[in-house]
Design a protein around this motif. Sequence first.
Motif, short mmCIF file in Angstrom:
data_model
loop_
_atom_site.label_atom_id
_atom_site.label_comp_id
_atom_site.label_asym_id
_atom_site.label_seq_id
_atom_site.Cartn_x
_atom_site.Cartn_y
_atom_site.Cartn_z
N SER A 152 -8.47 1.43 -4.12
CA SER A 152 -9.45 2.46 -3.77
C SER A 152 -10.86 2.07 -4.15
N LYS A 202 1.35 4.05 -2.92
CA LYS A 202 1.10 5.47 -2.64
C LYS A 202 2.30 6.32 -3.05
N ASP A 243 -3.29 4.99 -7.10
CA ASP A 243 -4.41 4.92 -6.16
C ASP A 243 -4.72 3.44 -5.94
N TYR A 283 0.83 -1.20 0.00
CA TYR A 283 0.00 0.00 0.00
C TYR A 283 0.87 1.26 0.00
#
Length: 139
Positions: free
Chosen positions: A138, A130, A135, A126
């Motif tokens: 999401s 990022k 994304d 994750y």
Amino acid sequence: MPQPKNKKQAEYYEILFPIHKHQWLRTYKKFINKISSFKARYRLDNIKTLFKENYGSECPYCGCVLNVNNMSLDHITPIARNGNNIEENVQVTCKVCNRRKGRLTDKEYRELLKLIGGFEKQARQYILAKLSGKDYGSK
Ligand SMILES: [Zn+2]
């Protein structure tokens, strides 16, 4: 199989042929274009040497094999952090790591990688996503 036509091609043939075999000449053309685009932007004398030396070696951060498609020039200390645009401050990394590293210095980025190396896989992925500006998850 195409053979090198001149001294310049022969120089690259040695590096590219073991990796790309019959595709070496195609890769050579791409590689020359890539190097010249960096030369125009960075005005460094040894960009060519830097790229040639690192071709087929591992990215210093993730260990992936560097090639004409994924190679990028990273500032060890970013220009935005008062790093210099000189040979001593540049290294070849993969594009993904360069993007993830962003405005961090080499030391800071290595510390971050070390820290998240101890995280659960999902948390680590994750954070890396990022950092790449993706994304992730999401939906
Ligand atoms: Zn990498």
